[in-house]
Design a protein around this motif. Structure first.
Motif, mmCIF file in Angstrom:
data_model
loop_
_atom_site.group_PDB
_atom_site.id
_atom_site.type_symbol
_atom_site.label_atom_id
_atom_site.label_comp_id
_atom_site.label_asym_id
_atom_site.label_seq_id
_atom_site.Cartn_x
_atom_site.Cartn_y
_atom_site.Cartn_z
ATOM 1 N N GLY A 27 0.799 -1.215 0.000
ATOM 2 C CA GLY A 27 0.000 0.000 0.000
ATOM 3 C C GLY A 27 0.830 1.262 0.000
ATOM 4 N N TRP A 28 2.131 1.163 0.291
ATOM 5 C CA TRP A 28 3.029 2.320 0.331
ATOM 6 C C TRP A 28 2.390 3.455 1.150
ATOM 7 N N ASP A 29 1.877 3.110 2.333
ATOM 8 C CA ASP A 29 1.074 4.051 3.109
ATOM 9 C C ASP A 29 1.488 3.988 4.575
ATOM 10 N N GLU A 30 2.254 4.974 5.027
ATOM 11 C CA GLU A 30 2.727 4.988 6.414
ATOM 12 C C GLU A 30 1.572 5.102 7.405
ATOM 13 N N ALA A 68 -6.356 -4.494 3.296
ATOM 14 C CA ALA A 68 -6.362 -5.561 2.298
ATOM 15 C C ALA A 68 -6.510 -5.000 0.893
ATOM 16 N N HIS A 69 -7.298 -3.937 0.731
ATOM 17 C CA HIS A 69 -7.367 -3.272 -0.579
ATOM 18 C C HIS A 69 -5.963 -2.845 -1.023
ATOM 19 N N GLY A 70 -5.236 -2.195 -0.111
ATOM 20 C CA GLY A 70 -3.915 -1.691 -0.454
ATOM 21 C C GLY A 70 -2.908 -2.774 -0.725
ATOM 22 N N GLN A 113 13.540 -2.203 -0.433
ATOM 23 C CA GLN A 113 14.154 -0.880 -0.506
ATOM 24 C C GLN A 113 14.286 -0.244 0.880
ATOM 25 N N PRO A 114 15.466 0.265 1.229
ATOM 26 C CA PRO A 114 15.669 0.839 2.568
ATOM 27 C C PRO A 114 14.731 1.989 2.898
ATOM 28 N N VAL A 115 14.431 2.853 1.922
ATOM 29 C CA VAL A 115 13.563 3.990 2.209
ATOM 30 C C VAL A 115 12.148 3.512 2.535
ATOM 31 N N LEU A 116 11.610 2.593 1.741
ATOM 32 C CA LEU A 116 10.268 2.074 2.004
ATOM 33 C C LEU A 116 10.230 1.321 3.324
ATOM 34 N N ARG A 144 1.358 -1.576 -5.025
ATOM 35 C CA ARG A 144 2.579 -1.582 -5.830
ATOM 36 C C ARG A 144 3.580 -2.551 -5.203
ATOM 37 N N LEU A 145 4.332 -3.241 -6.025
ATOM 38 C CA LEU A 145 5.229 -4.286 -5.530
ATOM 39 C C LEU A 145 6.324 -3.712 -4.641
ATOM 40 N N PRO A 146 6.477 -4.241 -3.419
ATOM 41 C CA PRO A 146 7.577 -3.820 -2.558
ATOM 42 C C PRO A 146 8.836 -4.673 -2.734
ATOM 43 N N MET A 147 8.734 -5.695 -3.592
ATOM 44 C CA MET A 147 9.885 -6.513 -3.956
ATOM 45 C C MET A 147 9.838 -6.791 -5.454
#
Length: 725
Positions: A124-127, A380-382, A172-175, A553-556
């Motif tokens: 979800g790329w959502d903090e 789950a959507h994210g 990715q370290p930033v994510l 979006r793929l985190p790997m």
């Protein structure tokens, strides 16, 4: 040491108005050596009856509740709040000093309300979403007496064979660092010690994601430069976020096991970074120094552990058995013991355990509520990533007859994911339940026990949704695999389903990146859903029928095959760096392309987005604290509402050491209606472009830096800036 303190005046550490350090000093001053050693010993599954005398004497500091060393794979009987309170009463009311016990449990991605696995949450790329999920988990666990969780895991890995990638926030370290920091804030709250919050634990320090061959617990060959430029970064973010504890990893680093690694634990984490929290060993980790072949016996292991900086020793009993004797004989500096005890006491004071030693609100249920389910559904959507789509999705509200098939159609517990100790299968909305609610008797269901029956039903249906993938038993700790394809038989069934030439949607439940090339070639659309938690079915139906447009979006990176591992954004320039065009002509393999099938950051929506030109506030950036603004306009050029995750990357073409070919710098989420335009804005500072050089000091070089903005790591507009002195 003073006589037994019995009056409030003799127990100044109980005065909550005093500063924490004063309270620690006051308590440390009256402790015996045996009591100090007791504060450094953690047991498992404490029994208030059998362990009463040990608790009363101060010989136990902490207990974790787990079914065993790999508790994420085997469910226990659950927490028993009455036992926790009984043990706590002995410690607080019957021991000489009244020091409360610290109870820990693996609350990884939810407690009763189970959210997607961390790798799914990362999609979800959502903090904010991660923080809110961890806050719910902390609240539910705290009600049962848990004060400490062994999360977040911020190990960086490009190794999908390693089952523990399921617990990570990606490569990715930033994510990983930003989501890990969000998890810390969610678990711990602000201020730290609020009722209903837990101590977080950043794990596993450090390099565990590099385990050789993806084999859990295996050796790690890596230099400190790579550790600093990659693997240590999310841990530093967690420390900066105020994480209260850090867990040492099982692996060695260049021949030195982490449970004896003074350089990284004491010199870097504690001294250089100023971490004043607790370093806890992993299960039996100090004792396992004998397995590593660096300690002859448990006594020697205790020496190495305390000297390296392990404050709280988990389960093996090395400190409990030998530390007092080692101090008395002069083999261990008593100052090391005092430092570790100080850290453990500081943690207990910070958590408010001296004021609130017992379990949470009596009679309040921690079962999923409407509010927590709504958050789990949003998460789950994210987590769902639309990998491919030829236009079959979203399905219309009236799709005709729909066949839902595959091993997960009626599953509950199997969709919770790895490391779920307290979630319950009956709380899960299965795919069948959610689709049945929408479609009624227009839904056909087949669980793939008989593939020939599935083929018959495909002919009767207008569209097929096949739910395939891994059971959680195939991911998590100690669950590595040699091949990352779908489990046996599933691809063969998909071939049969696709052979009927009717619309086929494939949903993949998994705890790791898989080799999905054949699935992408067979299906009309593929959704990666990870293991989504209690709202699995509802969230899937929402996405499939278009109530929610997919935005994960793929985190790997997803490699083409097992033989391509490692494949990731970590790759650095070589003497003959490969371009996409060269991959098609020269290559590096005779029998396959090299570049990944699905790049980091990939994900589709039900609409399309067009990018304008990148705009810069300046083309030069001073390395002495300078910054510049980057912006790009994005337009929803399709016919449906959607979210675009705009990703900013950079590359340093010339540096003192080799740098990644591409590295995530920042991202922004834009929610746009059809035809609407928005602007993604980023601030780039010189410090963000820094790295550790040959002498292991951080530096920012002058010269060219390439910025790239796009929808994933493989494509986007590139612009050069110049870093000046």
């Amino acid at each position: 040491m003073s006589p037994d303190p019995s009056t409030p005046a003799e127990r100044p550490w109980l005065d909550a108005d005093r500063p924490v350090e004063e309270r620690v000093d006051a308590l440390l001053a009256v402790m015996t050596l045996a009591e100090k050693v007791g504060q450094l010993h953690q047991t498992a599954n404490i029994d208030p009856a059998a362990d009463a005398e040990l608790i009363r004497s101060g010989a136990i500091s902490s207990s974790l509740y787990a079914s065993g060393a790999t508790g994420g794979n085997v469910k226990d009987e659950g927490l028993l709040s009455s036992a926790i309170d009984s043990a706590q009463a002995i410690a607080v009311e019957e021991s000489r000093l009244g020091i409360p016990l610290l109870f820990g449990r693996d609350v990884i991605h939810g407690h009763r309300t189970v959210f997607p696995i961390p790798l799914g949450l990362a999609s979800g790329w959502d903090e904010s979403l991660v923080e809110r999920a961890c806050e719910v988990a902390a609240d539910e666990a705290h009600l049962e007496g848990v004060a400490w969780t062994f999360a977040p895991m911020v190990d960086i890995s490009e190794e999908p064979r390693w089952g523990r990638v399921a617990e990570s926030f990606g490569e990715q370290p930033v994510l990983s660092g930003r989501l890990g920091a969000a998890a810390v804030r969610g678990f711990q709250g602000e201020p730290v010690g609020e009722k209903g919050r837990l101590a977080a634990c950043a794990k596993h320090f450090v390099g565990y994601g590099l385990a050789a061959g993806g084999r859990d617990y295996d050796t790690v060959s890596v230099g400190e430069n790579t550790l600093r430029n990659l693997h240590l970064r999310p841990f530093k973010d967690a420390v900066d976020a105020g994480v209260l504890t850090v867990m040492a990893s099982f692996n060695d680093v260049d021949g030195v096991p982490m449970h004896s690694n003074r350089r990284l634990l004491r010199e870097v984490l504690k001294d250089e970074w100023g971490f004043d929290g607790v370093v806890v060993g992993d299960w039996g980790g100090v004792g396992q120094l004998m397995n590593h072949g660096v300690a002859a016996d448990l006594r020697e292991a205790a020496v190495y552990g305390i000297e390296a900086g392990i404050d709280l020793e988990m389960v093996s009993g090395a400190y409990a058995a030998h530390l007092a004797e080692l101090v008395e004989s002069g083999e261990v500096d008593p100052a090391l013991v005092d430092d570790s005890v100080r850290r453990v006491l500081r943690l207990k004071f910070r958590l408010g355990l001296f004021e609130r030693p017992y379990t949470g609100t009596p009679g309040r249920s921690n079962a999923p509520t409407g509010a927590t389910r709504a958050l789990a559904r949003e998460a789950a959507h994210g987590s769902m990533v639309l990998l491919s789509n030829n236009g079959v999705l979203p399905l219309p509200a009236e799709p005709g007859t729909l066949l839902l098939t595959g091993p997960f159609v009626q599953e509950g517990e199997a969709l919770l994911g790895t490391w779920v100790l307290d979630g319950r299968g009956e709380d899960v909305i299965s795919p069948e339940a959610a689709f049945r609610e929408r479609l009624g008797d227009r839904l056909l269901v087949q669980d793939n026990r008989f593939s020939e029956r599935g083929v018959q039903l495909v002919r009767q249906a207008d569209v097929t949704v096949a739910v395939v993938g891994e059971h959680p038993w195939r991911s998590g700790e100690a669950n590595s695999v040699a091949r990352i394809g779908l489990p046996a038989g599933q691809l063969e069934v998909l071939h049969e389903l696709a052979g009927i030439d009717k619309p086929l949607v494939v949903v993949v439940y998994t705890g790791r990146p898989l080799e999905l090339g054949p699935v992408l070639d067979l299906a009309d659309a593929v959704i990666l859903a990870w293991h989504p938690g209690v709202e699995t079915g509802n969230a899937l139906a929402d996405v499939v029928f278009g109530d929610v447009a997919p935005f994960g979006r793929l985190p790997m990176t997803f490699p083409r095959t097992t033989g391509h591992i490692p494949t990731s954004t970590h790759q650095r320039p070589t003497s003959r760096t490969l371009t996409p065009e060269q991959d098609k002509t020269e290559g590096r393999y005779l029998d396959a392309l090299v570049l990944p099938r699905l790049p980091f950051g990939h994900g589709l929506s039900y609409t399309t987005f067009s990018y304008g030109e990148m705009a810069l506030s300046a083309t030069e950036l001073s390395r002495a604290g300078g910054s510049l603004e980057v912006s790009v306009g994005v337009t929803n050029s399709g016919e449906r509402r959607g979210r675009e995750v705009v990703q900013l990357y950079f590359r340093d073409p010339v540096a003192q050491v080799t740098r990644p070919n591409i590295e995530l710098l920042d991202w922004a989420r834009l929610d746009l209606e059809p035809g609407q335009s928005g602007t993604a804005r980023f601030t780039v500072t010189a410090d963000q472009l820094g790295y550790f050089g040959r002498d292991l000091t951080r530096r920012v070089d002058t010269g060219e830096v390439v910025l790239m903005v796009g929808p994933d790591a493989s494509r986007g507009e590139r612009v050069s800036i110049t870093v000046t002195a």
